[in-house]
Design an enzyme around this catalytic site. Sequence first.
Site, PDB file in Angstrom:
ATOM      1  N   HIS A 133     -35.188 -33.433  51.216  1.00 52.40           N
ATOM      2  CA  HIS A 133     -35.862 -32.144  51.048  1.00 52.40           C
ATOM      3  C   HIS A 133     -35.943 -31.753  49.578  1.00 52.40           C
ATOM      4  O   HIS A 133     -36.149 -30.579  49.254  1.00 52.40           O
ATOM      5  CB  HIS A 133     -35.125 -31.073  51.857  1.00 52.40           C
ATOM      6  N   LYS A 169     -20.261 -37.519  18.736  1.00 53.25           N
ATOM      7  CA  LYS A 169     -18.902 -37.023  18.456  1.00 53.25           C
ATOM      8  C   LYS A 169     -18.707 -36.785  16.963  1.00 53.25           C
ATOM      9  O   LYS A 169     -18.150 -35.766  16.540  1.00 53.25           O
ATOM     10  CB  LYS A 169     -17.859 -38.047  18.921  1.00 53.25           C
ATOM     11  N   GLU A 194     -23.594 -46.210  31.046  1.00 55.20           N
ATOM     12  CA  GLU A 194     -22.736 -46.371  29.873  1.00 55.20           C
ATOM     13  C   GLU A 194     -22.431 -47.845  29.629  1.00 55.20           C
ATOM     14  O   GLU A 194     -22.201 -48.254  28.494  1.00 55.20           O
ATOM     15  CB  GLU A 194     -21.435 -45.578  30.054  1.00 55.20           C
TER      16      GLU A 194
END
EC number: 5.3.1.9
Length: 549
Positions: free
Chosen positions: A386, A514, A355
């Site tokens: 793994h 937004k 960000e």
Amino acid sequence: MKNINPTQTSAWQALQKHYDEMKDVTIAELFANDSDRFAKFSATFDDLMLVDFSKNRITEETLAKLQDLAKETDLAGAIKSMFSGEKINRTEDRAVLHVALRNRSNTPIIVDGKDVMPEVNAVLEKMKTFSQAIISGQWKGYTGKAITDVVNIGIGGSDLGPFMVTEALRPYKNHLTMHFVSNVDGTHIAEVLKKVNPETTLFLVASKTFTTQETMTNAHSARDWFLKSAGDEKHVAKHFAALSTNAKAVGEFGIDTANMFEFWDWVGGRYSLWSAIGLSIILSVGFDNFVELLSGAHAMDKHFSTTPAEKNLPILLALIGIWYNNFFGAETEAILPYDQYMHRFAAYFQQGNMESNGKYVDRNGNAVDYQTGPIIWGEPGTNGQHAFYQLIHQGTKMVPCDFIAPAITHNPLSDHHQKLLSNFFAQTEALAFGKSREVVEQEYRDQGKDPAQLEHVVPFKVFEGNRPTNSILLREITPFSLGALIALYEHKIFTQGAILNIFTFDQWGVELGKQLANRILPELGDDKAISSHDSSTNGLINRYKAWRA
């Protein structure tokens, strides 16, 4: 701060030529040619943290040229600008002073002609008093019972930082049970509310403006749930506190503004755990441990602001990152903590880095023609071994990695920690040096097998090595050392943004989604077919409406 395109500097041109010389040099060769390599390419911080950057594709000449880049782009000036309270977040006309929140020296820091430290200390003192009342049981809920559970409602920096720290410092936690709600998906708040009792739960609503959609949606749902049991709205004040600056909205919600903890516009969300946003941390581990967290960060702040660049840990790590991202074409970095309590650390700095430096426009307003922020990801060891280490070892992508581990564990069960650390040490060695065809064939001979008969398998067991890593070994993960480690990464991010001529402390990239969501939301209120968007978005919305009917 000066606005200098790094690619136009002589240092960048020199680095490009140097890359041509270094691109085929292996880490194995670098170690073979220098028996003192570890001593030259590692450093300690306060005898609490060892940073080993020797397993990188760098030489002393590489670092010297990278330091020249830092000088030509005036990194030193940028550091002074931030610490002095200059408004370096120019797109929002704000200072950037998370360092003031942990300024344990109390040296004045001036913003707009005013020392911010008295207000910082006043909020800290207020948090201390409030938290002591909650932790001690002196604070009572609406039925006279003490608080047992705390639910932090926030998103982004109001969630990731406190959640990461309370998990990392779980060995220091008190009797209070912490919960974190961030996602606007109702499942998140619903599942948390199943676990808590309205009579003994405190909600912290973390939103500077008290208008953040996700946070306020969850806060109102929590309030509705609470009032189903409590009945009277006057009881809200005993069970809700606000981390905000909007006193009017806080009061209208039913929260006593005496229990509103403010912070300032010079505190960026992803750098806010040091502020009132850290109240959940205090409630989890106590005020004294929170002060230790601040003190560790302040110690790293002093190191960053006063240590020469050649020995400055955040600067060194930042420069090495630029080297890989812009010259080797590595697009990603993995953060791999070998400590289960640190399981949210990579996620926290995924936000912190991506960000901050995920920008394609420079400080002059021009599109860049070089790489800025890398993709950050990671999981705790040994789980990652793994899962995705296969690609790091033998894939076609270069993935520089930071390995982080404590020498002392909080849970010395049997030989668990020795086994964990044996993997920590082994992985960086394997990534650096690999395994040659000759070694694979010799292993077969040692097993009594004929390599010629297993020729078809040999290529798959060869490891090229030459995969770069940093190792960060802490003495122990304590509030102090964690504070220093977080600040180390914060300043690494700042350094890269300063050199790459981008604005690190805004985040305009989150705004468009937004805005469109606010436009789409009313369209979801009925069953009418939508045709106001592109065909894909229309198709998705209309199928959603058909299926929900």
